[in-house]
Design a protein around this motif. Structure first.
Motif, PDB file in Angstrom:
ATOM      1  N   VAL A  30      55.163 143.337  66.407  1.00  0.00           N
ATOM      2  CA  VAL A  30      55.447 142.847  67.765  1.00  0.00           C
ATOM      3  C   VAL A  30      54.155 142.395  68.442  1.00  0.00           C
ATOM      4  O   VAL A  30      54.099 141.325  69.066  1.00  0.00           O
ATOM      5  N   GLU A  31      53.114 143.189  68.287  1.00  0.00           N
ATOM      6  CA  GLU A  31      51.818 142.835  68.884  1.00  0.00           C
ATOM      7  C   GLU A  31      51.282 141.522  68.311  1.00  0.00           C
ATOM      8  O   GLU A  31      50.823 140.645  69.053  1.00  0.00           O
ATOM      9  N   LEU A  32      51.348 141.367  66.994  1.00  0.00           N
ATOM     10  CA  LEU A  32      50.884 140.130  66.366  1.00  0.00           C
ATOM     11  C   LEU A  32      51.736 138.933  66.794  1.00  0.00           C
ATOM     12  O   LEU A  32      51.209 137.840  67.025  1.00  0.00           O
ATOM     13  N   ALA A  33      53.040 139.137  66.894  1.00  0.00           N
ATOM     14  CA  ALA A  33      53.924 138.050  67.328  1.00  0.00           C
ATOM     15  C   ALA A  33      53.543 137.586  68.729  1.00  0.00           C
ATOM     16  O   ALA A  33      53.463 136.381  68.996  1.00  0.00           O
ATOM     17  N   LYS A  34      53.301 138.520  69.603  1.00  0.00           N
ATOM     18  CA  LYS A  34      52.909 138.156  70.973  1.00  0.00           C
ATOM     19  C   LYS A  34      51.545 137.454  70.979  1.00  0.00           C
ATOM     20  O   LYS A  34      51.344 136.485  71.710  1.00  0.00           O
ATOM     21  N   ARG A  35      50.633 137.910  70.166  1.00  0.00           N
ATOM     22  CA  ARG A  35      49.281 137.343  70.129  1.00  0.00           C
ATOM     23  C   ARG A  35      49.278 135.921  69.564  1.00  0.00           C
ATOM     24  O   ARG A  35      48.533 135.065  70.021  1.00  0.00           O
ATOM     25  N   GLY A  38      54.605 134.156  67.934  1.00  0.00           N
ATOM     26  CA  GLY A  38      55.802 134.392  67.131  1.00  0.00           C
ATOM     27  C   GLY A  38      56.918 134.979  67.970  1.00  0.00           C
ATOM     28  O   GLY A  38      56.761 135.222  69.167  1.00  0.00           O
ATOM     29  N   ASP A  39      58.034 135.215  67.351  1.00  0.00           N
ATOM     30  CA  ASP A  39      59.201 135.808  68.006  1.00  0.00           C
ATOM     31  C   ASP A  39      59.134 137.328  67.835  1.00  0.00           C
ATOM     32  O   ASP A  39      59.338 137.831  66.732  1.00  0.00           O
ATOM     33  N   PRO A  40      58.861 138.073  68.916  1.00  0.00           N
ATOM     34  CA  PRO A  40      58.722 139.528  68.793  1.00  0.00           C
ATOM     35  C   PRO A  40      59.988 140.225  68.288  1.00  0.00           C
ATOM     36  O   PRO A  40      59.893 141.214  67.560  1.00  0.00           O
ATOM     37  N   ASP A  41      61.161 139.704  68.654  1.00  0.00           N
ATOM     38  CA  ASP A  41      62.408 140.337  68.207  1.00  0.00           C
ATOM     39  C   ASP A  41      62.600 140.182  66.700  1.00  0.00           C
ATOM     40  O   ASP A  41      62.967 141.132  66.007  1.00  0.00           O
ATOM     41  N   LYS A  42      62.355 138.988  66.184  1.00  0.00           N
ATOM     42  CA  LYS A  42      62.455 138.774  64.742  1.00  0.00           C
ATOM     43  C   LYS A  42      61.395 139.583  64.005  1.00  0.00           C
ATOM     44  O   LYS A  42      61.656 140.144  62.939  1.00  0.00           O
ATOM     45  N   ALA A  43      60.205 139.630  64.560  1.00  0.00           N
ATOM     46  CA  ALA A  43      59.116 140.394  63.935  1.00  0.00           C
ATOM     47  C   ALA A  43      59.485 141.870  63.859  1.00  0.00           C
ATOM     48  O   ALA A  43      59.287 142.514  62.818  1.00  0.00           O
ATOM     49  N   GLU A 101      64.651 133.338  58.125  1.00  0.00           N
ATOM     50  CA  GLU A 101      63.253 133.620  58.432  1.00  0.00           C
ATOM     51  C   GLU A 101      62.975 135.123  58.347  1.00  0.00           C
ATOM     52  O   GLU A 101      61.966 135.551  57.789  1.00  0.00           O
ATOM     53  N   VAL A 102      63.877 135.927  58.882  1.00  0.00           N
ATOM     54  CA  VAL A 102      63.739 137.388  58.818  1.00  0.00           C
ATOM     55  C   VAL A 102      63.852 137.855  57.374  1.00  0.00           C
ATOM     56  O   VAL A 102      63.044 138.665  56.903  1.00  0.00           O
ATOM     57  N   LEU A 103      64.843 137.338  56.650  1.00  0.00           N
ATOM     58  CA  LEU A 103      65.035 137.747  55.258  1.00  0.00           C
ATOM     59  C   LEU A 103      63.827 137.377  54.398  1.00  0.00           C
ATOM     60  O   LEU A 103      63.401 138.172  53.555  1.00  0.00           O
ATOM     61  N   GLY A 112      53.402 137.914  49.530  1.00  0.00           N
ATOM     62  CA  GLY A 112      53.093 136.648  50.166  1.00  0.00           C
ATOM     63  C   GLY A 112      53.754 135.539  49.374  1.00  0.00           C
ATOM     64  O   GLY A 112      54.471 135.788  48.399  1.00  0.00           O
ATOM     65  N   ARG A 113      53.507 134.303  49.793  1.00  0.00           N
ATOM     66  CA  ARG A 113      54.012 133.131  49.078  1.00  0.00           C
ATOM     67  C   ARG A 113      53.237 131.912  49.541  1.00  0.00           C
ATOM     68  O   ARG A 113      52.512 131.963  50.548  1.00  0.00           O
ATOM     69  N   GLU A 114      53.417 130.829  48.851  1.00  0.00           N
ATOM     70  CA  GLU A 114      52.759 129.592  49.235  1.00  0.00           C
ATOM     71  C   GLU A 114      53.299 129.133  50.581  1.00  0.00           C
ATOM     72  O   GLU A 114      54.491 129.222  50.847  1.00  0.00           O
ATOM     73  N   ARG A 115      52.373 128.663  51.435  1.00  0.00           N
ATOM     74  CA  ARG A 115      52.732 128.133  52.753  1.00  0.00           C
ATOM     75  C   ARG A 115      53.615 129.118  53.546  1.00  0.00           C
ATOM     76  O   ARG A 115      54.714 128.790  53.973  1.00  0.00           O
ATOM     77  N   MET A 116      53.096 130.307  53.742  1.00  0.00           N
ATOM     78  CA  MET A 116      53.825 131.336  54.476  1.00  0.00           C
ATOM     79  C   MET A 116      54.157 130.861  55.886  1.00  0.00           C
ATOM     80  O   MET A 116      53.352 130.191  56.524  1.00  0.00           O
ATOM     81  N   THR A 117      55.338 131.262  56.360  1.00  0.00           N
ATOM     82  CA  THR A 117      55.712 130.969  57.741  1.00  0.00           C
ATOM     83  C   THR A 117      54.951 131.916  58.665  1.00  0.00           C
ATOM     84  O   THR A 117      54.368 132.916  58.228  1.00  0.00           O
ATOM     85  N   LEU A 118      55.015 131.631  59.950  1.00  0.00           N
ATOM     86  CA  LEU A 118      54.383 132.516  60.928  1.00  0.00           C
ATOM     87  C   LEU A 118      54.950 133.925  60.821  1.00  0.00           C
ATOM     88  O   LEU A 118      54.202 134.907  60.818  1.00  0.00           O
TER      89      LEU A 118
END
Length: 194
Positions: A30-35, A38-43, A101-103, A112-118
């Motif tokens: 949540v902290e990283l999403a806010k910083r 990103g979406d804190p709820d999805k995070a 995105e959550v899954l 990890g993976r190539e071109r990771m999403t936020l």
């Protein structure tokens, strides 16, 4: 399913120490999403569910993983890698989680993976830096996470690769691909997945 029930069911899948870790990952995500926008709820949701299957017996994980017809190449690497992809499938079926995105953030939080999403980056990094982590490089990674998800993740992957090499274990190729993709992104050569 409401948040409290989902938390209760997730807590029931793991020992107390891992539940404490999960709570730490949720807070860090949540902290990283806010910083980083990103979406804190999805995070928070992806962080809650990221280790859902981690404490199932390995043979059960292998059996369920095979039943889901997931990438069989993963069987050639550390069994600790199974729980991410398996958890994504299990929570999709059990709890009706349909947000790709959550899954994906759950699925790729260990490799990890190539071109990771936020969201991928947020959950993966939160797993590295949550307050209960105490491996030698975590203070440096936490400091980097104040300014750059990508640089902090590269440092996290470097730490993982070094640990595996020192233990004489194989490195899952997707982790190297993820690391290299992040380095390209830092250098401005690629961007995250849309």
């Amino acid at each position: 399913m409401n948040r409290e029930r989902l938390m209760e069911e997730t807590r029931g899948q793991m020992p107390l120490k891992r539940w404490d870790h999960t709570i730490g990952v949720m807070g860090a995500a949540v902290e990283l999403a806010k910083r980083f926008g990103g979406d804190p709820d999805k995070a928070e949701l992806a962080a809650l569910l990221h280790d859902y299957c981690k404490y199932w017996p390995i043979e059960e994980q292998r059996r369920e993983y095979a039943a889901e017809e997931l990438d069989p190449d993963l069987f050639n690497y550390d069994p600790q890698l199974l729980h991410g992809p398996l958890a994504a499938e299990v929570v999709r079926k059990r709890y009706g989680i349909t947000d790709c995105e959550v899954l994906d953030a759950i699925r790729y939080h260990t490799s990890g993976r190539e071109r990771m999403t936020l969201l991928d980056k947020i959950v993966c990094l939160a797993d590295y830096i949550e307050p209960g982590r105490d491996f030698p490089t975590v203070p440096v990674i936490r400091e980097m996470a104040e300014h750059s998800l990508e640089r902090a993740l590269v440092a996290g992957f470097d730490s993982t690769v070094q640990f595996l090499v020192e233990k004489g274990k194989k490195v899952f190729p997707l982790t190297i691909v993820a690391r290299n993709s992040l380095i390209d992104e830092i250098g401005g050569r690629t961007g995250p997945k849309d």
